[in-house]
Design an enzyme around this catalytic site. Structure first.
Site, short mmCIF file in Angstrom:
data_model
loop_
_atom_site.label_atom_id
_atom_site.label_comp_id
_atom_site.label_asym_id
_atom_site.label_seq_id
_atom_site.Cartn_x
_atom_site.Cartn_y
_atom_site.Cartn_z
N PRO A 220 3.90 -5.03 9.55
CA PRO A 220 2.70 -4.86 8.72
C PRO A 220 2.94 -5.35 7.30
O PRO A 220 4.02 -5.14 6.74
CB PRO A 220 2.45 -3.35 8.77
CG PRO A 220 3.75 -2.74 9.17
CD PRO A 220 4.47 -3.75 10.00
N HIS A 221 1.95 -6.02 6.72
CA HIS A 221 2.08 -6.56 5.36
C HIS A 221 0.69 -6.90 4.85
O HIS A 221 -0.29 -6.91 5.60
CB HIS A 221 2.96 -7.81 5.34
CG HIS A 221 2.43 -8.91 6.23
ND1 HIS A 221 2.66 -8.95 7.59
CD2 HIS A 221 1.66 -9.99 5.95
CE1 HIS A 221 2.07 -10.00 8.11
NE2 HIS A 221 1.45 -10.66 7.14
N ALA A 222 0.58 -7.18 3.56
CA ALA A 222 -0.67 -7.61 2.93
C ALA A 222 -0.31 -8.52 1.76
O ALA A 222 0.87 -8.76 1.48
CB ALA A 222 -1.48 -6.40 2.46
#
Length: 682
Positions: free
Chosen positions: A597-599
């Site tokens: 997960p990342h942004a």
């Protein structure tokens, strides 16, 4: 006989036909004394052959038409007679010479051609067959046929294309190709073929890749020789039917007619395949294009594996499509290329190269093709350019343009390197050297090029991939010339020019490297941030073991907890990671039961960080059975590049089935840290 440097000066004079002395000396990096010496040697030679010498008057170079005509007629043989061919060149020339032979070739032919012994020719034949091995072609000898190539016509032609691309990067390549033709009593019709192809390019709105076009022109001449000898290619009927529906098939037919050669369906189909491999895709592709859909998938995969989100995905897809379309046809029809930058790419962009290889694996499976490392290298350049697209500046003082014949990926990478180094300039998109020749010098102020050009404006010769030292020196040189800094440090080239006036330099490249280290070892011009390795980010306190988390959203919150505690991210970042999965789907799953997960950094990243959560029981993204995840790795990236080294090491770990299994079976932090340390050393 001319010395090597004097011959090179003569070659550059004939190639560029300059009129201004000082600018020409700068371009070929010679002192006035060295240039005068070389011109004396060249004029002495011209006098012996009865040609009017080159005249130097003040700052003017006056080259008579008689000299130019002499070079056009004799240049190839002249160069060949001045130099002994190195071993690799003999292998390539042996193949090309044999491919277009018009009579049986004996050992004596090659002894005379290369000026070597019978034993050397015999040894070269073994090397030639080693070069041929991957193409299912073999050099054989018989009393009736002499030396000849054994294999299918299609395999032979593909082998010749590889040979051409290998020879083309050698010095005096054009003259050596002309030499090969002349030894068979043939003419090198490069200029005629180039003009015909350029006419069709303009008429049908094609965009040829300049480097690939050069190779194609030499191949096409040789293929036409084979066609005259009634040596035809065989292509599967289904493939011919597919190609007949391409516009390139019509153009190929017209090219054959214009040049006066056969329009046999299979021969035209072969030519069509070559054209598809050198023509860049349309600038605004139709969304129904299946290749555009594949391009879109590559972009999605890249964002997933590189753990980034491109700001302008549409722009990224359009530029990638321009490169990928010809690359796809090269891979589909197994058209060989030689990426002369490959070793530099793997050294300077090792981490990105690893990520791109991983990105392409699903495409390989989807299309049932193998992506050669030469193509991976060009795609790595392309993605490196995409990562730097965001930077810009409002201050535009000088009009700068780029000349790069290496294709769109190299041009994009170079363009973005230069824009990041000199954001204050107004940049024009890359030109081919052919198009640059027809550009008025009132259209630009500065030129950055990978090849030597004739121009009255400041010209900076650079490599497509610059080292940090080269970038720093380029900044010094350009800013000094454009008066954008009050003090101009001397460059390594300027110092070498001074040293040459008083001493002989036996190893100029080593001296240049040493001067660059001495001049630019300080960090005040540092380009970019230091890239940490995996063990720097995935530390003990950032690793967690939890038996079970039923809600996938809670799992993302849990894996992010260590980064919240050490102030790497804000709560907003956690919320956006979850929102991304809701809106874009389970794109964060990058391997078997592994998700990252990342942004984007602007949504709450304070500093670079990474954390890992291992679950004993899997959770399911979006509540769907096929989205099973046991290992979550949260990445907080501060930009598009600083995390790439650690990410490449993590990708290598996850791509190793045995190591991935060890990661899944890990029961304590030490088990995971041992793997992290192991892959941090790669």
């Amino acid at each position: 006989m001319l010395e090597k440097r004097s011959l090179n000066t003569f070659y550059q004079l004939m190639k560029l036909q300059p009129t201004q002395l000082t600018s020409f000396m700068d371009k070929i990096n010679l002192t006035e004394h060295q240039f005068q010496y070389d011109v004396e040697k060249v004029n002495s030679f011209l006098y012996k052959v009865g040609v009017t010498p080159i005249n130097i008057s003040g700052d003017r170079i006056i080259i008579g038409q008689e000299v130019i005509d002499y070079w056009k007629e004799n240049g190839a043989g002249f160069v060949a007679n001045q130099f002994s061919f190195e071993q690799e060149e003999r292998v390539i020339i042996f193949l090309l010479y044999t491919f277009i032979r018009h009579e049986p070739l004996s050992n004596f032919h090659f002894q005379h051609l290369f000026g070597v012994s019978k034993n050397t020719v015999s040894s070269d034949v073994k090397r030639v067959n080693n070069f041929c091995a991957d193409f299912r072609v073999e050099v054989r000898y018989s009393r009736v046929h002499g030396y000849h190539l054994k294999g299918t016509e299609e395999d032979k032609r593909n082998l010749m294309l590889k040979a051409i691309s290998t020879l083309k990067i050698k010095s005096y390549a054009h003259e050596k190709f002309t030499f090969i033709f002349q030894q068979q009593q043939l003419q090198n019709q490069y200029d005629n073929y180039q003009q015909v192809l350029k006419d069709f390019e303009q008429q049908y709105s094609f965009a040829f890749t300049e480097d690939r076009l050069d190779e194609f022109i030499y191949l096409l001449q040789m293929v036409h020789i084979r066609q005259q000898q009634h040596k035809r290619v065989q292509i599967y009927p289904d493939t011919v039917s597919f190609l007949e529906n391409q516009q390139a098939f019509l153009v190929s037919t017209l090219i054959q007619r214009r040049l006066g050669y056969t329009t046999n369906r299979e021969e035209v189909a072969f030519l069509t395949i070559q054209l598809l491999g050198i023509c860049q895709g349309e600038v605004s592709p139709v969304r129904t294009d299946a290749l555009f859909a594949i391009t879109e998938q590559i972009i999605v995969n890249f964002e997933r594996y590189a753990c980034i989100q491109l700001l302008d995905r549409n722009k990224a897809m359009e530029t990638l499509y321009l490169h990928f379309k010809p690359a796809y046809y090269r891979m589909l029809f197994k058209i060989p290329i030689t990426n002369v930058l490959l070793n530099d790419i793997k050294e300077e962009h090792r981490d990105l190269f690893i990520v791109v290889k991983e990105v392409l694996k699903p495409i390989e499976q989807m299309l049932n093709i193998k992506v050669p490392e030469d193509e991976v290298g060009f795609l790595t350049l392309h993605f490196g350019g995409l990562l730097k697209m965001d930077s810009d500046s409002s201050l535009k003082l000088f009009r700068a343009l780029i000349v790069c014949p290496n294709g769109i990926s190299s041009s994009l990478m170079l363009e973005n390197q230069l824009k990041s180094l000199f954001p204050q300039f107004k940049w024009t998109s890359s030109f081919s050297s052919y198009d640059f020749q027809h550009l008025a010098d009132t259209e630009y102020d500065l030129v950055f090029s990978t090849v030597v050009l004739e121009t009255k404006k400041p010209l900076f010769i650079i490599r497509p991939i610059m080292s940090e030292m080269e970038k720093k020196e380029l900044i010094q040189t350009v800013e000094g010339l454009t008066l954008q800094q009050s003090y101009h440090n001397p460059t390594s080239d300027e110092l070498i020019k001074i040293i040459r006036q008083y001493a002989d330099i036996k190893q100029p490249e080593l001296l240049k490297n040493a001067l660059q280290q001495a001049l630019f070892k300080n960090d005040y011009l540092n380009i970019g941030r230091k890239q940490p390795v995996l063990k720097d980010l995935l530390i003990e306190e950032n690793i967690q073991f939890i038996d079970e988390i039923r809600d996938w959203k809670d799992a993302i919150k849990a894996v992010a907890e260590p980064l919240l505690l050490n102030d790497s991210i804000t709560n907003q970042y956690v919320d956006v990671m979850i929102e991304n999965v809701v809106t874009m789907g389970p794109y964060i799953i990058i391997g078997e039961q592994v998700a990252i997960p990342h942004a984007r950094p602007e949504f709450g990243v304070k500093k670079l960080g990474m954390s890992l959560l291992k679950l004993s029981e899997p959770t399911y993204l979006l509540g769907e059975e096929q989205n099973k995840v046991e290992i979550f790795i949260c990445l907080a990236a501060i930009d598009n590049q600083t995390h790439l080294k650690a990410l490449a090491q993590l990708t290598t770990l996850l791509s190793d089935p045995e190591k991935l299994e060890l990661l899944k079976k890990a029961e304590k932090k030490e088990d995971i840290l041992n793997l992290v340390v192991e892959f941090s050393e790669l």
